[in-house]
Every structure is written in structure tokens, then in C-alpha cells.
Design a protein around this motif. Structure first.
Motif, mmCIF file in Angstrom:
data_model
loop_
_atom_site.group_PDB
_atom_site.id
_atom_site.type_symbol
_atom_site.label_atom_id
_atom_site.label_comp_id
_atom_site.label_asym_id
_atom_site.label_seq_id
_atom_site.Cartn_x
_atom_site.Cartn_y
_atom_site.Cartn_z
ATOM 1 N N SER A 157 0.813 -1.217 0.000
ATOM 2 C CA SER A 157 0.000 0.000 0.000
ATOM 3 C C SER A 157 0.847 1.268 0.000
ATOM 4 N N LEU A 158 2.152 1.112 -0.035
ATOM 5 C CA LEU A 158 3.059 2.254 0.001
ATOM 6 C C LEU A 158 3.445 2.665 -1.417
ATOM 7 N N LYS A 159 3.350 3.959 -1.694
ATOM 8 C CA LYS A 159 3.759 4.462 -2.999
ATOM 9 C C LYS A 159 5.261 4.270 -3.208
ATOM 10 N N ASP A 160 5.672 4.173 -4.450
ATOM 11 C CA ASP A 160 7.097 4.209 -4.747
ATOM 12 C C ASP A 160 7.662 5.512 -4.200
ATOM 13 N N ASP A 161 8.810 5.461 -3.593
ATOM 14 C CA ASP A 161 9.457 6.583 -2.907
ATOM 15 C C ASP A 161 8.813 6.903 -1.564
ATOM 16 N N GLY A 162 7.742 6.166 -1.209
ATOM 17 C CA GLY A 162 7.088 6.420 0.073
ATOM 18 C C GLY A 162 7.923 5.907 1.234
ATOM 19 N N VAL A 163 7.503 6.284 2.458
ATOM 20 C CA VAL A 163 8.245 5.928 3.669
ATOM 21 C C VAL A 163 7.355 5.091 4.581
ATOM 22 N N LEU A 164 7.910 3.988 5.053
ATOM 23 C CA LEU A 164 7.207 3.088 5.969
ATOM 24 C C LEU A 164 7.936 3.066 7.301
ATOM 25 N N GLY A 165 7.189 3.215 8.392
ATOM 26 C CA GLY A 165 7.758 3.104 9.726
ATOM 27 C C GLY A 165 6.922 2.153 10.564
ATOM 28 N N LEU A 166 7.565 1.129 11.126
ATOM 29 C CA LEU A 166 6.851 0.122 11.901
ATOM 30 C C LEU A 166 7.527 -0.088 13.247
ATOM 31 N N LEU A 167 6.725 -0.283 14.280
ATOM 32 C CA LEU A 167 7.225 -0.735 15.567
ATOM 33 C C LEU A 167 6.968 -2.235 15.640
ATOM 34 N N LEU A 168 8.027 -3.016 15.802
ATOM 35 C CA LEU A 168 7.936 -4.463 15.625
ATOM 36 C C LEU A 168 8.575 -5.204 16.798
ATOM 37 N N PRO A 169 8.199 -6.468 16.993
ATOM 38 C CA PRO A 169 8.871 -7.257 18.029
ATOM 39 C C PRO A 169 10.307 -7.557 17.617
ATOM 40 N N GLU A 170 11.183 -7.702 18.578
ATOM 41 C CA GLU A 170 12.589 -7.989 18.290
ATOM 42 C C GLU A 170 12.744 -9.213 17.395
ATOM 43 N N ALA A 171 11.851 -10.183 17.549
ATOM 44 C CA ALA A 171 11.946 -11.417 16.763
ATOM 45 C C ALA A 171 11.895 -11.158 15.261
ATOM 46 N N PHE A 172 11.220 -10.084 14.852
ATOM 47 C CA PHE A 172 11.140 -9.751 13.425
ATOM 48 C C PHE A 172 12.534 -9.601 12.828
#
Length: 548
Positions: free
Chosen positions: A260-275
Motif C-alpha cells: 500500500s506504500l507508494k514508490d518513494d514512500g516511507v514506511l515506519g513500523l514498531l515491531l517485536p525484536e523477533a522480526f
């Protein structure tokens, strides 16, 4: 409830039976637990997928409430709540709060949820301090940008996006919790005076799979970790994203966000360490490493009641260049790592706590000729009794055999035996093939540990499941005792920590470690000589560096 009577070979009626599924409902535990209780002798089978009513009633009367196995079920019952009532109560409260207090209401709502419900749904709202740090867009023109939070919770990322100058009409958010959606809507209205139609009560994964979701310039979110998803649902969603192993809810949200992110877009996720370091997330890491990762941040353990560490990932949907660097933030320090250094790690591990100097050592030792333990050893779990309180005694007794725990394995050898179990192994929940316990030589190691600690056993000892067994194949080119000393040594412990940094010693991680057999030809292991042959030197803080 399904109740039936057994009929014996002579056509006579025998004891009543109940289906395993109904037995689970009756006792408040899972079907898997009922099957374990059958295996450990608590319940008597009454045919395929049935137990006898007599054994279930006897269990409930004589054992339930006094046994640790059932205490887990009791805890689950106590930890339940009336979610419809809580939802209704908080929906009625929302209009009574002003803008600044709505954030507090979100925290109050989160705290009202039982631990089991939060765990099942993966509900852990992101602290505002982490939101502000992760959603850092300095130097970017966001006036006409679109923003999305696929799991908005009480709207902390949404409000941060507003504060950064993103227009309220360009902000989209989704959640499956009506209280979360209403709080977010009210916060937008209180902050910006805008009644949004873009904050929706819906499943983001479903929307993406049905192609009902737009493309956004920025996506920032804290997706649910380990949410209990129905099997068929998970299979359908994972098939759509063409994911085979990274099936945790946080991983599925990662793939949905990328789509769902456009090309050149920015994604930020808070994830478990296991990821970032566990095998089952390798597919997701491989996908992330195709792009320009900007930042990886360790946030420690920010969620009350959750022992899992939280780490942030920020990437730009642009194909990476081998010279691109990643900003790693760990324990109040920041440093740059080339993205290619992650690409060359075993299982594409993103070890953000590893400095450039550490990575130079890792790259060096992997560049030397080596083998590993994959497909070169037999592995086994220690004995799972199913009920230690029932089976383990602390003094020797006729008909019992000594058994050792993982905590009995130390750097200085094995502690004196303090546990004994009945010698009839058939009654336990899980037992490895007996020949593995009775091997002439075997290595045994702690499973729950942040340190590699191996014990060489030549006396056919038994171990509980807090210890695992490793037996190299006969043709393995290193003597088994030497292998154990190598794996327990300072260098392998340093390497293991720098690569995996876990508190569980996983087989897949051990199988990834490089073993330089050309320096291990004798019957005795000398670590100083081994390190010298690798072209390394020790430094004062216990680390290693490549000799120049």
C-alpha cells in the motif's frame, strides 16, 4: 455437548464418553491440552477423539484446582472480561473528554483490557515518546502528502502526523476496535476541527487483499504482534501476499503496508525484536532489505507486562544501493552500517546492536573456509514429563532414574543430580528416541539462556526439556568433545550474541555458526590458538577484532 456410550466387541454398553472438543470446553483449556492430559494419564481415551466421562469427572474432582496444569486454565478464566460491556462503557465516555484527555482515555481503555485479551489481539498502544521518535520526517515537504496508520489504536501516530503538518483530509486510519476508531475520530476533530470519513472500522489486511485500499506516501503504525488469527484466514491472506513462512500478524501487516506504500514512500513500523532475528521472519527481512532502510532503533521493553523488546524499522520504498547506510540506534548510541552488511548475515538477520568493527569480524570469519552443523547432526529435546510436580522427586528411589535440568549445566561442568523420575519413559508427554539419551557421546546444552553452555556427556544421562541434545554425525570432522568446548568458548559466545542476541538457544541459530575445521584437527581445543589461526585478536572489553 456430544456425549455417547461405547459399545464393546460383545455389543454391551460401556462407559459414557465425551468428545475431546467438549472436554476442552468443559475444563476451560485447549484441545491440545486435553490431548496432553490423555498422554500423561490424567484422562482416559474413549475411542478416537473421545475421553471417558468418568475420567473427566475424576480429574475435575481430584486434580483440577490443585495441579499446575489446570492453574493455567484457571488463570485464563480469571483473566477474561466482558468486552461488550467495556466497549459500550468507553464509547459512552468519549464525548465527555477534551482533546488533551482523549489520549489518556485511550490509555485507560488499554489498561481496562485483560492481559489475555490484549495478548490474543496484540493490543499494545504505542507510547507517545516512541511515536515522536519513529515518525521523524524532518526536511520533507508533507503539505500534500497522504498518511496512513493501518492499526491506529487511540490515534497517537495520527495526531503526530497532524502535528507535522499533514492535512487532516489526507490522513487515513483503520482498526478493528470500535473504541479505538471513535477515539481517533474525536481526537482529529478536537485537534483540527475536521470530521473525517477516512478513519474506518475495518480490517486493513482484508482491504488490501480485496484491493480496496489506496496507496500512501507515508505509512506508520504499530501492528499487532502475535495476534491469534484463524488458520484459514491466515492462509488466505498469506497466499495473497505470497508469503510462506513469515505468518505472524506483524509480518503480514508489513507485507500489506509495503503493497500500500507508494514508490518513494516511507514506511515506519514498531515491531517485536523477533522480526529482526528469528528464522520465521526471514521472508519479511528479505523483502525489507530490497529497499533503502533508513533507520533501525531499539526501544527496549516499553510495554507493561510484555517481556518482548520493541524495535523500530523505517524504510524508503526505493531499491537499495550497496553503498547505502543504515542508522542504527541502540542503548543511547547511534552508528551507521552499510546495508550490505545485513545482506550477508545468516538468515538476513538485521543485528542493529552490531557495530561496523563487530561486523568486520563477522564478515571475516564467514569469508574463511568453514562448515556448519546443518544436516550434520542429530538433535533432540530433553524429556517433557507433562507434569513435573507429579513425576519429579528430590531423593533417589527404587524404580526412579536421575535426571538433570538445563540449570544443572554450567561452565564448570554438571551440578550434582537433584531430580529423579520414574524409569518408565512411556508415561511422559514427549520423549526423544531412547538411543539419543543412551548415546556413547552427546552434547547437552541449556535451551533458555543468553550464553552458549555445552556439556559433554559420556554416561548416558537423562535430561529434562530445559536442556537440548546435539549429537554430530559419525563422519563429522571434529571430535565431539572439542566441538562442545568450541561452542562454549568465549569467541563463539561473542559471535552468537552479535548475530542473534536471543535468550533462547535455537537449533537453527546453532546450525548457522561457522566451524573452521582446518583449525580443529586435534583431540584438545585451545581457544587462543583457534583465535590466532582465524586472524583475530582479543580486545579489553571481551570483543574481538581482525588483525591488521
Amino acid at each position: 455437548m456430544t456425549i455417547a456410550r461405547q459399545i464393546n466387541l460383545f455389543g454391551e454398553m460401556e462407559s459414557q464418553v465425551i468428545s475431546i472438543e467438549d472436554a476442552a470446553l468443559n475444563t476451560g483449556v485447549s484441545i491440545a491440552t486435553i490431548r496432553n492430559w490423555i498422554k500423561t494419564g490424567y484422562l482416559k481415551k474413549g475411542g478416537t477423539n473421545y475421553v471417558t466421562i468418568d475420567s473427566l469427572e475424576r480429574f475435575n474432582k481430584e486434580i483440577a484446582g490443585n495441579d499446575k496444569l489446570n492453574k493455567r486454565a484457571n488463570k485464563s478464566k480469571k483473566d477474561s472480561h466482558d468486552h461488550d460491556r467495556i466497549t459500550s462503557s468507553f464509547l459512552n465516555k468519549i464525548n465527555q473528554y477534551n482533546a488533551s484527555d482523549l489520549g489518556k482515555l485511550g490509555r485507560e481503555y488499554e489498561n481496562s483490557l485483560s492481559e489475555s485479551f490484549r495478548n490474543k489481539e496484540g493490543i499494545y498502544y504505542t507510547p507517545e515518546k516512541i511515536v515522536r521518535d519513529l515518525l521523524e520526517l524532518s526536511g520533507r515537504d508533507v503539505r500534500n502528502a497522504t498518511f496512513c496508520d493501518p492499526c491506529c489504536g487511540s490515534g497517537n501516530f495520527v495526531i503526530a502526523a497532524l502535528d507535522l503538518g499533514i492535512k487532516p483530509e489526507n490522513i487515513y486510519a483503520y482498526d478493528t476496535d470500535p473504541v479505538a476508531v471513535e477515539i481517533t475520530l474525536k481526537r482529529i476533530y478536537k485537534e483540527a476541527g475536521y470530521k473525517s470519513n477516512n478513519i474506518q472500522l475495518t480490517d486493513f489486511l482484508e482491504r488490501v487483499a480485496l484491493r480496496q485500499c489506496g496507496a500512501y506516501d507515508y505509512i506508520f503504525t504499530n501492528p499487532p504482534w502475535g495476534k491469534k488469527l484463524p488458520k484459514l484466514y491466515k492462509e488466505r491472506i498469506s497466499t495473497y501476499f505470497n508469503v510462506k513462512s513469515s505468518l505472524d500478524s506483524s509480518s503480514l501487516f508489513f507485507f500489506a503496508c509495503m503493497q500500500s506504500l507508494k514508490d518513494d514512500g516511507v514506511l515506519g513500523l514498531l515491531l517485536p525484536e523477533a522480526f529482526f532475528n528469528i528464522s520465521v521472519f526471514k521472508e519479511a527481512r528479505c523483502e525489507a532489505l530490497r529497499y533503502k532502510i533508513k533507520r533501525v532503533i531499539d526501544y527496549g521493553k516499553p510495554f507493561k507486562g510484555l517481556v518482548t523488546k520493541a524495535q523500530g524499522l523505517v524504510l524508503e520504498k526505493v531499491r537499495y544501493d550497496k553503498e547505502d547506510t543504515v542508522c542504527c540506534a541502540y542503548k543511547d548510541t547511534e552508528f551507521q552500517r552499510k546495508i550490505g552488511s545485513f545482506q550477508s548475515n545468516p538468515k538476513k538477520i538485521i543485528n542493529l546492536y552490531c557495530t561496523n568493527e563487530d561486523d568486520e569480524v563477522i564478515s571475516h570469519v564467514f569469508s574463511l573456509p568453514h562448515i556448519n552443523l546443518k544436516n550434520c547432526a542429530k538433535w533432540a529435546l530433553g524429556i517433557v514429563t507433562g507434569n513435573n510436580k507429579k513425576f519429579i522427586i528430590n531423593e533417589p528411589k527404587e524404580g526412579y532414574v536421575p535426571v538433570y535440568k538445563g540449570s544443572d549445566i554450567t561452565k564448570n561442568g554438571l551440578k550434582p543430580v537433584s531430580c529423579f523420575i520414574p524409569s518408565d519413559l512411556s508415561q511422559y508427554q514427549q520423549v526423544a528416541p531412547i538411543e539419543l539419551y543412551h548415546a556413547d557421546e552427546k552434547l547437552v546444552y541449556k535451551f533458555i539462556s543468553s550464553q552458549l553452555c555445552f556439556f559433554y556427556d559420556a554416561q548416558k544421562r537423562y535430561f529434562l526439556n530445559s536442556a537440548n541434545i546435539l549429537i554430530p554425525e559419525r563422519e563429522f570432522p571434529v571430535k565431539i568433545k572439542v566441538l562442545g568446548e568450541l561452542l562454549s568458548g568465549q569467541f563463539m559466545n561473542w559471535l552468537f550474541k552479535k548475530l542473534f542476541n536471543t535468550h533462547k538457544i535455537l537449533r537453527g541459530d546453532l546450525e548457522s555458526l561457522p566451524i573452521h575445521t582446518q583449525f580443529l584437527s586435534g583431540d584438545v581445543f585451545n581457544e587462543d590458538e583457534y583465535i590466532e589461526n582465524l586472524g583475530l585478536k582479543r580486545i579489553d572489553n571481551g570483543a574481538f577484532r581482525v588483525k591488521k
